[in-house]
Enzyme design. Structure first.
Site, PDB file in Angstrom:
ATOM      1  N   ASN A 242       0.867  -1.183   0.000  1.00 50.75           N
ATOM      2  CA  ASN A 242       0.000   0.000   0.000  1.00 50.75           C
ATOM      3  C   ASN A 242       0.902   1.231   0.000  1.00 50.75           C
ATOM      4  O   ASN A 242       1.529   1.542   1.006  1.00 50.75           O
ATOM      5  CB  ASN A 242      -0.879  -0.046   1.265  1.00 50.75           C
ATOM      6  CG  ASN A 242      -1.689   1.223   1.467  1.00 50.75           C
ATOM      7  OD1 ASN A 242      -1.782   2.063   0.577  1.00 50.75           O
ATOM      8  ND2 ASN A 242      -2.270   1.362   2.655  1.00 50.75           N
TER       9      ASN A 242
ATOM     10  N   LYS B 227      -0.027   4.282  -0.256  1.00 46.27           N
ATOM     11  CA  LYS B 227      -0.697   5.457   0.333  1.00 46.27           C
ATOM     12  C   LYS B 227      -0.497   6.660  -0.610  1.00 46.27           C
ATOM     13  O   LYS B 227      -0.467   6.480  -1.819  1.00 46.27           O
ATOM     14  CB  LYS B 227      -0.170   5.708   1.741  1.00 46.27           C
ATOM     15  CG  LYS B 227      -0.238   4.420   2.592  1.00 46.27           C
ATOM     16  CD  LYS B 227       0.056   4.619   4.032  1.00 46.27           C
ATOM     17  CE  LYS B 227      -0.071   3.267   4.739  1.00 46.27           C
ATOM     18  NZ  LYS B 227       0.079   3.365   6.174  1.00 46.27           N
TER      19      LYS B 227
ATOM     20  N   HIS C  99      -9.334   1.176   5.292  1.00 45.12           N
ATOM     21  CA  HIS C  99      -8.041   1.373   5.966  1.00 45.12           C
ATOM     22  C   HIS C  99      -8.266   2.351   7.123  1.00 45.12           C
ATOM     23  O   HIS C  99      -9.058   3.287   7.009  1.00 45.12           O
ATOM     24  CB  HIS C  99      -7.024   1.933   4.966  1.00 45.12           C
ATOM     25  CG  HIS C  99      -5.630   1.943   5.521  1.00 45.12           C
ATOM     26  ND1 HIS C  99      -5.217   2.878   6.436  1.00 45.12           N
ATOM     27  CD2 HIS C  99      -4.582   1.107   5.325  1.00 45.12           C
ATOM     28  CE1 HIS C  99      -3.957   2.610   6.778  1.00 45.12           C
ATOM     29  NE2 HIS C  99      -3.556   1.543   6.111  1.00 45.12           N
TER      30      HIS C  99
ATOM     31  N   GLU D 217      -6.639   4.759   8.107  1.00 52.81           N
ATOM     32  CA  GLU D 217      -6.402   6.170   7.760  1.00 52.81           C
ATOM     33  C   GLU D 217      -7.637   6.773   7.091  1.00 52.81           C
ATOM     34  O   GLU D 217      -7.851   7.979   7.145  1.00 52.81           O
ATOM     35  CB  GLU D 217      -5.153   6.284   6.869  1.00 52.81           C
ATOM     36  CG  GLU D 217      -3.890   6.052   7.694  1.00 52.81           C
ATOM     37  CD  GLU D 217      -2.699   5.538   6.906  1.00 52.81           C
ATOM     38  OE1 GLU D 217      -2.715   5.577   5.670  1.00 52.81           O
ATOM     39  OE2 GLU D 217      -1.739   5.085   7.573  1.00 52.81           O
TER      40      GLU D 217
ATOM     41  N   GLU E 186      -5.060  -4.804  10.887  1.00 48.77           N
ATOM     42  CA  GLU E 186      -4.032  -3.776  11.033  1.00 48.77           C
ATOM     43  C   GLU E 186      -4.286  -2.991  12.312  1.00 48.77           C
ATOM     44  O   GLU E 186      -5.091  -2.041  12.316  1.00 48.77           O
ATOM     45  CB  GLU E 186      -4.073  -2.812   9.842  1.00 48.77           C
ATOM     46  CG  GLU E 186      -3.788  -3.470   8.515  1.00 48.77           C
ATOM     47  CD  GLU E 186      -3.230  -2.474   7.513  1.00 48.77           C
ATOM     48  OE1 GLU E 186      -2.147  -2.734   6.991  1.00 48.77           O
ATOM     49  OE2 GLU E 186      -3.869  -1.426   7.287  1.00 48.77           O
TER      50      GLU E 186
ATOM     51  N   GLY F 233       2.886   2.334  10.581  1.00 46.40           N
ATOM     52  CA  GLY F 233       3.856   3.400  10.370  1.00 46.40           C
ATOM     53  C   GLY F 233       4.628   3.789  11.617  1.00 46.40           C
ATOM     54  O   GLY F 233       5.316   4.811  11.632  1.00 46.40           O
TER      55      GLY F 233
ATOM     56  N   SER G  20       3.712  -2.088  10.240  1.00 41.16           N
ATOM     57  CA  SER G  20       5.176  -2.165  10.436  1.00 41.16           C
ATOM     58  C   SER G  20       5.780  -3.515  10.047  1.00 41.16           C
ATOM     59  O   SER G  20       6.733  -3.970  10.669  1.00 41.16           O
ATOM     60  CB  SER G  20       5.547  -1.783  11.872  1.00 41.16           C
ATOM     61  OG  SER G  20       5.186  -0.432  12.120  1.00 41.16           O
TER      62      SER G  20
END
Ligand code: PGA
Length: 252
Positions: free
Chosen positions: A13, A15, A99, A101, A169, A175, A214
């Site tokens: 991904n 992003k 996701h 985010e 996730e 991240g 990660s």
């Protein structure tokens, strides 16, 4: 319940990263994947939508190319949005949905994500549906409950082993360089498998459950060896062909 090993999927991904200058990384991935034994895992890379057409032409399905979101409607007055059919037309074969985010940054609800999953299937694409708890939820002992609620609300009826992939996730691992312990990953993946089995039966047994947060070459092998971890969703480490390919190697 012990179950047959599912063919792993390593998904990247990107992003909001990457311009035409980054296509060289995809070219390198494709070139190396072609040189590997084809058998050991499936690969998917989700660049920003601006690169899908070029990436799909370059990669020729190795890796497969995907998108990071879509609108729930097939067409219409939705300025700035892209439909699943448009993404399919551009060369995508899968779409990441829900996701964290997007759940946090765009206020996406489970219901929104379920509608997008149906739109994804209607366009003939695979829905890669993400779930995961925040650190506060984990510290409150709510991780399993939160994931159960997200699974129940974000996966529509009609999900099958071939039209859907689930990604666990944990928000606090994305991240940050921080990963859950192997026991914590195994616990949540086991709970997800049980929920999929009870709702979708044999289709739920065949649905792949990816771990994301990660993942890097140094930790991929031990995570991918866990039961009910059927691949990885990789953010930062998918930006470089060498790291992505090392993670692909780790699932062999
Ligand atoms: P990360 O991101 O690998 O950079 O932690 C994972 C993701 O958000 O899919």
């Amino acid at each position: 319940m012990p179950q047959a090993k599912l063919r792993p999927l390593i998904a990247g991904n990107w992003k909001m990263n990457g311009t035409k200058a980054s296509l060289g990384e995809i070219w390198e991935m494709s070139r190396s994947l072609r040189g590997l034994e084809k058998g050991h895992c499936d690969t998917l890379l989700c660049p920003p939508s601006t690169l899908i057409t070029a990436a799909a032409a370059l990669a020729d399905r190795m890796p497969q190319i995907g998108a990071q979101d879509c609108h729930a409607e097939p067409a219409g007055a939705h300025t700035g949005d892209l439909s699943a059919a448009m993404l399919a037309d551009a060369g995508a074969s899968a779409i990441i949905l829900g996701h964290s985010e997007r759940r946090a940054g765009h206020g996406e609800s489970n219901t929104d994500i379920a509608r997008k999953a149906v739109a994804t299937w209607d366009a003939g694409l695979v829905a890669l549906i993400c779930v995961g708890e925040t650190l506060a939820q984990r510290n409150a002992g709510e991780a399993v409950a939160v994931v159960h609620e997200q699974l129940a609300g974000s996966i529509p009826d009609g999900a099958t082993a071939s039209n859907s992939v689930i990604a666990y996730e944990p928000v606090w691992a994305i991240g940050t360089g921080q990963t859950p312990t192997l026991e914590q990953i195994a616990e949540i993946h086991g709970a997800i498998r049980a929920a999929l089995l009870s709702r979708f039966g044999t289709e739920g047994a065949g649905m792949r459950i990816l771990y994301g947060g990660s993942v890097k070459p140094a930790n991929a092998r031990e995570i991918l060896a866990l039961e009910h971890v059927n691949g990885a969703l990789v953010g930062g480490a998918s930006l470089k062909a060498t790291d992505f390919l090392a993670i692909v190697d780790a699932c062999g």
